[in-house]
Design an enzyme around this catalytic site. Structure first.
Site, PDB file in Angstrom:
ATOM      1  N   PRO A 104     133.719  68.357  43.999  1.00 52.77           N
ATOM      2  CA  PRO A 104     133.765  69.723  43.461  1.00 52.77           C
ATOM      3  C   PRO A 104     133.075  70.706  44.388  1.00 52.77           C
ATOM      4  CG  PRO A 104     133.201  68.173  41.738  1.00 52.77           C
ATOM      5  CD  PRO A 104     133.223  67.389  43.019  1.00 52.77           C
ATOM      6  N   CYS A 105     133.665  71.881  44.531  1.00 51.78           N
ATOM      7  CA  CYS A 105     133.239  72.810  45.575  1.00 51.78           C
ATOM      8  C   CYS A 105     132.183  73.806  45.126  1.00 51.78           C
ATOM      9  CB  CYS A 105     134.452  73.589  46.090  1.00 51.78           C
ATOM     10  SG  CYS A 105     135.206  74.644  44.832  1.00 51.78           S
TER      11      CYS A 105
END
Length: 413
Positions: A104-105
């Site tokens: 996840p960014c």
């Protein structure tokens, strides 16, 4: 034809996976994702579109941080049920060729760091790459693809930039990546995606297979020759992507559809996921002002300051950022983000007669999901998973480039 065997980590609803499947060169052995809604959508997609009868077994709904259980299996977990684990799948297939995916960014994104009072320094997601790496080290694929936001280049949760730690970790695991990962920044509009979206695409190769002396040159060759071969000559626009969808006009009074309040007409002919979210009378008034301003080429409301003034005029509140953006017919859209699920005000449909924000189907098209990918779940879940995805069209280009690399640099099966 033998296919390259791959697994997808942090898969979301499968944008990367779908592009690799579309290329025709890969078999998806396993998909790992911890959220239930994306998992159920991937299971449906793998079974319905890609004809994996055992898709329920190939999709592992589990927390990748619990790595030992991910490998060896888990039983009767309150959240994740039971599964025999990745080892049982990989060993049965005699290994894998490729791992794809990206953590996840949010911890790396610049926007996320601005919003968080600690600049995301204490966010556990900073180190999810370690879980990705544990899977790489266990199964030792020939190559892997690690995708993330540009902000990963500057993220510094501790005393070192995270990208340096990631590079060093990959190197210690026996994989070669670009020396300067700024050169791994890819503009997806160059590959036909009708949306201004840039991502870091780290392509890594096993040094013991490709040769320690040759690996640096080969990785550069991937970015300079193999991937650019799939660039398009002309950028796609919003009109190219969504211009042919049925129009959804404002209703004179609210109605109900599937138990939910709607303020715009239903699509005729019907298109799945193309239902406008409910809009207030105030929002409609704002949309009319902004869309007509562009249609009439007056451009009074396109600057940040003028849009902030509009917000204050209509709401009585002040904002440090502008809340509204009308996507333009003749350009790629602005970024489709995960937080589109909140209100969509930065993705206002350009037609002044429709007075609405974009639908789930329009978001999916701007992300290049094909219409035969039907999404199931609440609007919140769907906008979020679509915004988090890698556009399948780019993923297909990437898949073809990786196949070309594996074929040409190491020979066919």
């Amino acid at each position: 034809m033998n296919k390259y065997k791959s697994i997808d980590l942090f898969a979301g609803c499968g944008g990367l996976m779908d592009g690799f499947e579309q290329s025709g060169f890969y078999e998806t052995l396993a998909v790992v994702e911890w959220e239930k809604a994306p998992c159920s959508n991937i299971q449906i997609r793998l079974k319905g579109k890609w004809k994996y009868k055992d898709s329920d077994n190939r999709v592992l709904n589990f927390d990748i941080q619990r790595t030992d259980e991910l490998f060896n299996g888990w039983k009767d977990d309150a959240l994740y049920g039971s599964h025999t684990g990745l080892d049982s799948i990989i060993n049965q297939s005699n290994g894998i060729d490729l791992i794809i995916g990206g953590p996840p960014c949010q911890a790396y994104s610049i926007a996320g760091r601005v919003r968080d009072e600690n600049g995301m320094k204490n966010d556990y997601r900073n180190y999810l790459f370690e879980s990705y790496l544990k899977v790489v080290e266990r199964y030792k694929p020939k190559v892997f693809v690690f995708e993330n936001v540009p902000g990963i280049l500057s993220a510094k949760p501790g005393d070192r930039n995270i990208i340096e730690i990631i590079k060093e970790s990959f190197d210690n695991a026996g994989y070669q990546v670009l020396a300067n990962l700024k050169d791994a920044l890819i503009d997806f509009t160059e590959y036909g995606v009708p949306q201004n979206r840039k991502r870091i695409i780290i392509f890594a190769i096993r040094k013991d297979i490709f040769g320690k002396d040759n690996s640096v040159t080969l990785v550069k060759k991937f970015y300079q020759s193999y991937l650019p071969k799939y660039k398009v000559s002309k950028k796609a626009t919003v009109k190219d992507a969504i211009g042919d969808l049925p129009k959804l006009y404002p209703l004179t009074q609210d109605e109900k559809y599937n138990g939910k309040r709607i303020s715009n007409s239903l699509p005729e002919p019907f298109v799945p996921n193309h239902i406008a979210r409910w809009q207030s009378a105030r929002d409609r008034e704002i949309f009319k002002l902004l869309t007509e301003d562009i249609e009439k080429k007056q451009y009074k409301y396109i600057s940040t300051e003028s849009l902030k003034e509009v917000y204050t005029r209509f709401t009585g509140h002040k904002s440090n950022v502008h809340k509204y953006h009308v996507i333009r017919w003749d350009e790629p859209s602005n970024l489709i983000p995960a937080h589109l699920y909140k209100d969509g005000l930065r993705h206002i449909h350009p037609d002044s007669k429709q007075l609405r924000t974009i639908t789930v189907r329009e978001a999916a098209r701007l992300q290049t999901f094909p219409d035969d990918y039907i999404f199931y779940g609440s609007n919140v879940e769907l906008y979020k998973m679509i915004g988090n995805a890698v556009p399948p069209l780019f993923a297909k280009c990437l898949a073809c480039a990786v196949k070309d690399f594996l074929t040409n640099e190491k020979g066919e099966f």
